[in-house]
Enzyme design. Structure first.
Site, PDB file in Angstrom:
ATOM      1  N   HIS A  11      29.067  32.474  63.309  1.00  0.00           N
ATOM      2  CA  HIS A  11      28.223  33.466  62.639  1.00  0.00           C
ATOM      3  C   HIS A  11      28.602  34.901  62.980  1.00  0.00           C
ATOM      4  CE1 HIS A  11      24.661  30.651  61.510  1.00  0.00           C
ATOM      5  NE2 HIS A  11      25.697  30.528  60.727  1.00  0.00           N
ATOM      6  N   ARG A  63      19.920  33.554  55.760  1.00  0.00           N
ATOM      7  CA  ARG A  63      19.879  32.926  57.094  1.00  0.00           C
ATOM      8  C   ARG A  63      18.716  33.552  57.867  1.00  0.00           C
ATOM      9  NH1 ARG A  63      25.926  33.191  56.394  1.00  0.00           N
ATOM     10  NH2 ARG A  63      26.731  31.098  56.756  1.00  0.00           N
ATOM     11  N   ARG A  76      16.614  29.888  53.901  1.00  0.00           N
ATOM     12  CA  ARG A  76      16.821  28.729  54.763  1.00  0.00           C
ATOM     13  C   ARG A  76      15.926  28.868  55.984  1.00  0.00           C
ATOM     14  NH1 ARG A  76      22.630  27.795  57.284  1.00  0.00           N
ATOM     15  NH2 ARG A  76      21.934  29.464  58.677  1.00  0.00           N
ATOM     16  N   GLU A 127      25.295  19.164  55.335  1.00  0.00           N
ATOM     17  CA  GLU A 127      26.166  19.596  56.430  1.00  0.00           C
ATOM     18  C   GLU A 127      26.554  18.446  57.348  1.00  0.00           C
ATOM     19  OE1 GLU A 127      24.566  23.907  57.629  1.00  0.00           O
ATOM     20  OE2 GLU A 127      23.007  22.404  57.556  1.00  0.00           O
ATOM     21  N   ASN A 176      30.804  24.924  56.455  1.00  0.00           N
ATOM     22  CA  ASN A 176      31.105  25.347  57.832  1.00  0.00           C
ATOM     23  C   ASN A 176      30.721  24.244  58.806  1.00  0.00           C
ATOM     24  OD1 ASN A 176      31.634  27.721  56.542  1.00  0.00           O
ATOM     25  ND2 ASN A 176      29.732  28.729  57.173  1.00  0.00           N
ATOM     26  N   ASP A 177      29.553  23.672  58.586  1.00  0.00           N
ATOM     27  CA  ASP A 177      29.126  22.581  59.454  1.00  0.00           C
ATOM     28  C   ASP A 177      29.679  21.237  58.999  1.00  0.00           C
ATOM     29  OD1 ASP A 177      27.586  23.516  61.669  1.00  0.00           O
ATOM     30  OD2 ASP A 177      26.123  24.252  60.225  1.00  0.00           O
ATOM     31  N   ARG A 217      33.052  24.215  65.550  1.00  0.00           N
ATOM     32  CA  ARG A 217      33.442  25.388  64.765  1.00  0.00           C
ATOM     33  C   ARG A 217      33.450  26.668  65.577  1.00  0.00           C
ATOM     34  NH1 ARG A 217      28.135  26.422  60.941  1.00  0.00           N
ATOM     35  NH2 ARG A 217      28.751  28.600  60.863  1.00  0.00           N
ATOM     36  N   CYS A 276      27.724  26.692  49.893  1.00  0.00           N
ATOM     37  CA  CYS A 276      27.517  28.004  50.512  1.00  0.00           C
ATOM     38  C   CYS A 276      28.346  28.218  51.771  1.00  0.00           C
ATOM     39  CB  CYS A 276      26.040  28.230  50.812  1.00  0.00           C
ATOM     40  SG  CYS A 276      25.360  27.045  51.990  1.00  0.00           S
TER      41      CYS A 276
HETATM   42  C1  PEP Z   1      27.416  26.097  56.608  1.00  0.00           C
HETATM   43  O1  PEP Z   1      27.230  25.339  57.563  1.00  0.00           O
HETATM   44  O2  PEP Z   1      28.386  25.991  55.825  1.00  0.00           O
HETATM   45  C2  PEP Z   1      26.496  27.218  56.350  1.00  0.00           C
HETATM   46  C3  PEP Z   1      26.612  27.951  55.270  1.00  0.00           C
HETATM   47  O3  PEP Z   1      25.552  27.468  57.282  1.00  0.00           O
HETATM   48  P1  PEP Z   1      25.851  28.250  58.640  1.00  0.00           P
HETATM   49  O4  PEP Z   1      27.210  28.892  58.540  1.00  0.00           O
HETATM   50  O5  PEP Z   1      24.775  29.256  58.780  1.00  0.00           O
HETATM   51  O6  PEP Z   1      25.791  27.158  59.655  1.00  0.00           O
HETATM   52 MG    MG Z   2      25.426  25.377  58.721  1.00  0.00          MG
END
Ligand code: PEP
Ligand code: MG
Length: 603
Positions: A193, A300, A337, A445, A468-469, A479, A516
């Site tokens: 993040h 977020r 979220r 995720e 991302n997750d 990550r 996303c």
């Molecule tokens: C993701 O996991 O792709 C996501 C958009 O959420 P975050 O990056 O906040 O975990």
């Molecule tokens: Mg995520």
């Protein structure tokens, strides 16, 4: 000059004197003006008095529970607070060297340790651990009450490059780009993040550059090259000149942007594609509107916490933010979220260093992505969850709101969360007017959710794939761990297959499937995602213009054909080569070492 390799996680180049922020030893180190000496001395005195009061209280408690022998340990610590080698020495360093209290304390501690190392007596040598304990307490008490290093950052006398071992997202969210020129981080990765925030703030950043904090002392001139993924200490004049020219070209390019269409995007063969924005702060609404985002696909909400404990965040404050978001983005929808935080953040540890936070960090509670976080944590903190849901229900009266649940891994969690939202709506309606229906979606995720989208579709209103997750959990790659960043591979055949599965399993229900994660900012990946059936994307506002332009240059037919072929290829290198061959104009950026197309679409 020393060159330190890392990962470029936010593009651009910046240079300036280093300010250090170390989480391992949470001290921000910088030089101070003469007029600030008295204030730093007062801070040292304050930390000493607070520490003494805490130690006296601990001594009293231990004495009652465990007897006076054990309590005498704390008597010794109290005496250390008065040792001439510690605080009085730190005071002298502040006065002589004009440095902040944290830095002076660290220096005094280093000297103290050196003296202890030479002592022959083993008993005395072992007391070093007690001194470290006392110094740790003093450091914590030097931190401002609410948000740790971030408040101290506001005291920086001049713009600086921030060098840190770890940068908490709640600290990154508050960086002032006019004061923090660049970020050089020992840890982190592109989807951490803090990196996402650095990109949205336009601060060049390099992550995963090992041993930075050992090599760099405060005030060292540091150059951060977020394009090349490199940190250079004491850069020669020619390097700075070349960097300046590069920065000026970039600034000139963004000062006069080519006019870009902001209407709904369509592929070259006329298939509509929606672009919504991922944001972390209310003030990003303007940026989202400016690039024609058709809504907020991901807010977020955890960034609102700003280092506070969730239990301490009141309903009205949340309601006001959600309402402003909805009204600011009208008539488009806003997807909020619910808090995606771990235990350490829930207790208020987001960069702060109060005792609770330190304990949870030391106990390893916040470490690793598999713990109690996101929806699991919210369901366990019923009061705080109800507060957030009531704030959302109230805000839902002011326009198009959607609620998105993070890290759902089973239908049970979805049911429990929906029940909590229904209860919150009932309460809000009892006190005021009706709340219009609020669609509830889930982030995809976790592989278990991806594989059961058909079951979840019966009870969820929409889906948003969080790559991302999802990549982290499918590939077993943390990550946030820069050491395995090379394995974080969005074009891994497993990732394409899992996304195709989600898209296929959702289709019969007619539920929307958005995406996303950061993956869509990679041009090659974006084409494949279209071909796999995803036609709604949410990404940082800065990434939307390029992505929209790209969509207008490909046909859905070609994207589908490429995806169908890619999904049968054995490695991401082969998949990268396929994209480069089929869409040469899209992938002007070279393939990386693992054959991936570098996602520089945001610069
Ligand atoms: C993701 O996991 O792709 C996501 C958009 O959420 P975050 O990056 O906040 O975990
Ligand atoms: Mg995520």
């Amino acid at each position: 000059m020393t060159r330190i390799a890392g990962l470029g996680v936010s593009p651009g180049v910046a240079w300036g004197p280093a300010a250090l922020m170390l989480q391992r030893h949470p001290a921000l180190r910088f030089s101070i003006a003469g007029a600030s000496v008295a204030r730093e001395l007062a801070r040292l005195d304050w930390a000493r008095e607070t520490s003494a009061a805490q130690l006296r209280a601990i001594r009293g408690r231990v004495s009652l529970r465990a007897g006076s022998d054990l309590a005498s340990l704390f008597e010794a610590q109290l005496l250390m607070l008065d040792d001439d080698l510690l605080i009085p020495r730190a005071r002298r360093i502040v006065e002589a060297d004009r440095v902040n209290a944290e830095w002076a304390l660290d220096r005094a501690f280093d000297e103290f340790c050196a003296v202890f190392a030479e002592v022959g007596d083993e008993y005395l040598r072992e007391r070093r651990g007690d001194v470290a304990d006392v110094v740790g307490r003093l450091r914590r008490n030097l931190l401002p009450a609410s948000a740790g290093g971030v408040r101290a950052l506001a005291d920086l006398a001049a713009p600086a490059v921030l060098v840190a071992d770890e940068l908490a997202p709640s600290v990154a969210a508050q960086l002032d780009p006019s004061l923090i020129l660049g970020l050089a981080l020992e840890t982190g990765s592109r989807t951490h993040h803090s990196a996402i925030l650095a990109r949205s703030l336009g601060i060049p950043a390099v992550a995963g550059a090992a041993a930075l904090a050992r090599l760099i002392v405060p005030g060292t001139m540091v150059l951060v090259d977020g394009d090349a993924g490199e940190v250079v200490t004491d850069p020669p004049a020619e390097l700075i000149e070349a960097a300046r020219a590069r920065r000026d070209r970039r600034t000139a390019g963004s000062a006069a942007p080519a006019p870009r269409a902001v209407g709904p995007a369509v592929t070259a063969d006329g298939v509509p594609v929606a672009f919504l924005a991922n944001i972390e702060r209310l003030d990003e609404i303007d940026a989202a509107r400016a690039v024609g985002a058709e809504g907020i696909g991901l807010f977020r909400s955890e960034f609102l916490l700003d280092g506070r404990a969730i239990e301490a965040f009141d309903e009205d404050a949340q309601y006001r933010v959600y309402r402003s978001l909805i009204e600011g983005m009208a008539p488009y929808p806003v997807t909020v979220r619910t808090f995606d935080i771990d235990e350490s953040q829930a207790s208020g540890a987001g960069g702060a260093d109060d005792d609770e936070a330190t304990r949870s960090r030391d106990a390893g509670l916040s470490r690793g992505p598999l713990g109690l976080r996101a929806i699991r944590l919210s369901l366990g903190h019923q009061h705080a969850f109800a507060v957030q849901l009531r704030a959302l229900a109230r805000a839902g009266r002011h326009g198009a709101l959607r609620v998105l649940l993070p890290l759902v891994s089973s239908v049970d969690e979805l049911r429990d969360a929906r029940a909590a939202l229904r209860a919150a709506i009932r309460e809000v309606e009892r006190l005021g007017g009706a709340v219009p229906p609020i669609p509830v979606g889930i982030m995809i995720e976790v592989p278990s959710a991806a594989l059961t989208v058909d079951l979840l579709a019966a009870e969820a209103d929409f889906f948003s794939i969080g790559t991302n997750d999802l990549i982290q959990y499918c590939l077993a790659v943390d990550r946030s761990d820069g050491r395995v960043a090379g394995l974080f591979d969005p074009l891994h055949p497993a990732i394409l297959r899992v996304i195709r599965t989600v898209s296929r399993l959702a289709r019969p229900s007619g539920r929307r499937v958005a995406l996303c994660g950061e993956m869509a900012a990679d041009p090659g990946a974006l084409v494949l995602l279209l071909g796999l059936g995803v036609t709604e994307f949410s990404m940082s506002p800065a990434a939307i213009p390029d992505a929209r332009e790209l969509v207008g240059r490909v046909t859905m037919r070609a994207a589908r054909r490429a995806a169908a072929q890619a999904i049968g290829l054995p490695t991401s290198r082969d998949i990268g080569a396929l994209i480069a061959a089929r869409f040469p104009a899209l992938t002007a950026t070279p393939a990386g070492p693992a054959g991936r197309i570098h996602p520089e679409g945001q610069s």
